[in-house]
Write an enzyme that holds these catalytic residues in place. Structure first.
Site, mmCIF file in Angstrom:
data_model
loop_
_atom_site.group_PDB
_atom_site.id
_atom_site.type_symbol
_atom_site.label_atom_id
_atom_site.label_comp_id
_atom_site.label_asym_id
_atom_site.label_seq_id
_atom_site.Cartn_x
_atom_site.Cartn_y
_atom_site.Cartn_z
ATOM 1 N N LYS A 193 0.879 -1.158 0.000
ATOM 2 C CA LYS A 193 0.000 0.000 0.000
ATOM 3 C C LYS A 193 0.925 1.218 0.000
ATOM 4 O O LYS A 193 1.465 1.600 1.043
ATOM 5 C CB LYS A 193 -0.901 -0.012 1.236
ATOM 6 C CG LYS A 193 -1.999 1.065 1.241
ATOM 7 C CD LYS A 193 -1.488 2.353 1.826
ATOM 8 C CE LYS A 193 -2.552 3.445 1.858
ATOM 9 N NZ LYS A 193 -1.974 4.767 2.177
ATOM 10 N N GLU A 200 8.743 0.819 12.079
ATOM 11 C CA GLU A 200 9.686 1.934 12.163
ATOM 12 C C GLU A 200 8.832 3.174 12.350
ATOM 13 O O GLU A 200 8.187 3.647 11.410
ATOM 14 C CB GLU A 200 10.541 1.995 10.898
ATOM 15 C CG GLU A 200 11.759 2.891 11.050
ATOM 16 C CD GLU A 200 11.528 4.289 10.508
ATOM 17 O OE1 GLU A 200 11.299 5.190 11.349
ATOM 18 O OE2 GLU A 200 11.557 4.475 9.298
ATOM 19 N N CYS A 207 12.401 10.805 9.685
ATOM 20 C CA CYS A 207 12.142 10.303 11.037
ATOM 21 C C CYS A 207 13.372 10.382 11.930
ATOM 22 O O CYS A 207 13.255 10.320 13.148
ATOM 23 C CB CYS A 207 11.628 8.868 10.974
ATOM 24 S SG CYS A 207 12.701 7.774 10.043
ATOM 25 N N GLU A 224 7.376 15.570 17.620
ATOM 26 C CA GLU A 224 8.217 15.606 16.426
ATOM 27 C C GLU A 224 7.688 16.651 15.449
ATOM 28 O O GLU A 224 6.569 16.547 14.952
ATOM 29 C CB GLU A 224 8.220 14.216 15.779
ATOM 30 C CG GLU A 224 9.176 14.048 14.638
ATOM 31 C CD GLU A 224 9.187 12.617 14.104
ATOM 32 O OE1 GLU A 224 10.183 12.234 13.481
ATOM 33 O OE2 GLU A 224 8.185 11.884 14.311
#
Length: 492
Positions: free
Chosen positions: A186, A261, A295, A393
């Protein structure tokens, strides 16, 4: 209005269809969703929007496909296919980089770098395919031998993010193919075209159509088949911690293997003995690469009080030299954010920090001279743990600088988060290097560098930043089951 300001050597690589059961197809009833070009805010292209049944069809095909693939190929033969795929990716680097820059917004230089990086994972696992060794184990029983074999887990559900639309695909599916698995992907709805282009090249290289399925969709319920369908045996996801937790809970119902992750809140520490020019260069790479949308980006810059002003001045000078613009425009060194929501989040963090005592040193707003989703690269000093940027973040071009006085204080600030993906620090002292590297609560540490990602290096976090490792010699095992065979009564 659709943007058409690009040219490709091979236009067939820019495809808006999905790949199911070896066939490129449009979604039922011609359903599509728009993909927006971040540099302009205009529609880049429509992409096929598939349904729950399409995911089921892909999974069923993949279930049969991996069994045939694994039984009919050797590890060496799978490695040969992956090497061909590597060569095709590199041969089409310019087209792939153009597609990536258009849909993601990265500068063309960064896009070329990502395609090369993506190819490195395919090349790495082409070699690792033949190094999947088992063991012969001395048994505690007489006349008995214990052997171990590694076998593919089976069908792998792959859900990837928009910030690395090429590299996150290859880092996940190259080891899957090396192990003999099949995949149902996906791709991110913001950036589906890089995945589609890579899939076309993979088929040309010899990956069977029954083992590679690409199913774009905006329907979350449809894509959840990858977490719930019993024939999917592994789920690999890169994205937010909240979504990762939800998918992991769903995957437990059928006891799938999972690799997650997830989010980061990386500290970037500069000690008083650090080479400041090196530290500033590391901060530029770690903080402003991909406009701060990685990230492992430095989210909190922790600078010793004795050097904080000198470091800040050097950093501001570098930041102010960045040139905002479209990724395909010559001279651009900082592209847009991915969408309007990303711009709003950065701006919210900036305003929150300033309202709580932060000092704006440069940037601090969305430019009114550029169309698209841009935000000025920003530096704010006098930051403290009470600000949103300390715990959330940012995922954007905001360098938040916190001052510290002792190593213990720096470590306390760095580890004061539920996340633990990456961390960085700069020091010339070997004692500091060994001590701080051991005490940072993260899965990856960069010492005197802002670059930590490579095909040969294990990538992954601890705490709520994820489960498992990608890349490296450990990445192949994430797609394999270990089977133990005990052979008794050998002499009878």
């Amino acid at each position: 209005m659709e943007s058409k300001k690009y040219s490709l050597r091979d236009p067939s690589l820019f495809n808006s269809q999905g790949l199911i059961g070896g066939n490129w197809k449009f979604a039922p009833l011609g359903k599509t969703f728009p993909v927006i070009e971040p540099s302009t805010g205009d529609v880049l292209q429509q992409c096929a929007d598939f349904t729950k049944q399409d995911f089921i069809d892909a999974i069923e095909s993949a279930y049969d496909g991996y069994q045939e693939f694994y039984s009919s190929t050797t590890a060496k033969e799978r490695g040969v296919i992956l090497r061909k795929w590597t060569d095709l990716v590199l041969a089409n680097l310019e087209d792939l980089a153009t597609i990536l820059s258009l849909e993601n917004g990265k500068t063309i230089g960064e896009a070329r770098g990502e395609i090369t990086y993506a190819a490195s994972f395919i090349a790495w696992f082409a070699e690792e395919a033949t190094r999947s060794y088992g063991d012969t184990i001395p048994s505690s029983y007489h006349n008995t031998t214990v052997l171990t074999f590694k076998e593919p887990v089976g069908v792998c559900g792959i859900i990837t993010p928009w910030n690395f639309p090429a590299a996150m695909i290859t880092r996940k599916i190259a080891p899957a193919f090396a192990a003999g698995c099949s995949v149902v992907i996906k791709p991110p709805s913001e950036t589906p075209f890089s995945c589609i282009a890579l899939a076309k090249l993979a088929l040309q290289a010899g990956i069977p159509g029954s083992c590679l399925h690409v199913v774009p969709t905006k329907d979350r319920e449809a894509s959840l088949q990858l977490a719930t369908h019993p024939k999917v045996k592994k789920l690999s996801f890169t994205g937010s911690t909240g979504v990762g937790k939800m998918l992991a809970r769903m995957a437990t119902e059928t006891m799938k293997r999972v690799s997650m992750e997830l989010g980061g809140n990386a500290p970037f520490i500069v000690f008083e003995d650090a080479n400041l020019d090196l530290a500033v260069a590391g901060a530029m790479v770690s903080k402003f690469r991909s406009s701060g949308q990685t990230c492992v980006c430095a989210n909190r810059l922790l600078i010793h009080t004795s050097v904080v002003e000198e470091f800040t001045a050097k950093l501001v000078a570098k930041v102010e030299a960045l040139k905002l613009g479209s990724g395909l425009t010559e001279g651009t060194s900082q592209g847009p954010l991915v969408n309007a929501s990303a711009v709003k989040k950065v701006d919210a963090h900036v305003k929150d920090a300033i309202s709580k005592g932060g000092i704006l040193r440069t940037g601090g707003k969305a430019p009114d001279t550029l169309k698209g989703y841009f935000y000025e690269p920003t530096v704010i000093t006098n930051c403290h743990p009470g600000m949103a940027v300390a715990t959330d973040e940012t995922f954007g071009p905001l360098a938040a600088i916190f001052a510290f006085t002792t190593e213990a204080e720096a470590l306390a600030l760095a580890n004061d988060t539920e996340l633990g993906l990456a961390g960085y620090f700069f020091s010339k002292d070997i004692g500091t290097v060994m001590r701080v590297a051991g005490k940072l609560q993260v899965g990856m540490v960069g010492v005197n560098t802002g670059l930590i990602s490579a095909a040969e290096a294990p990538f992954g976090g601890i705490k709520e930043s994820g489960i498992g490792r990608e890349g490296s010699r450990y990445g192949l095992a994430e797609y394999q089951n270990l089977k133990t065979v005990t052979i008794g009564n050998i002499q009878d």
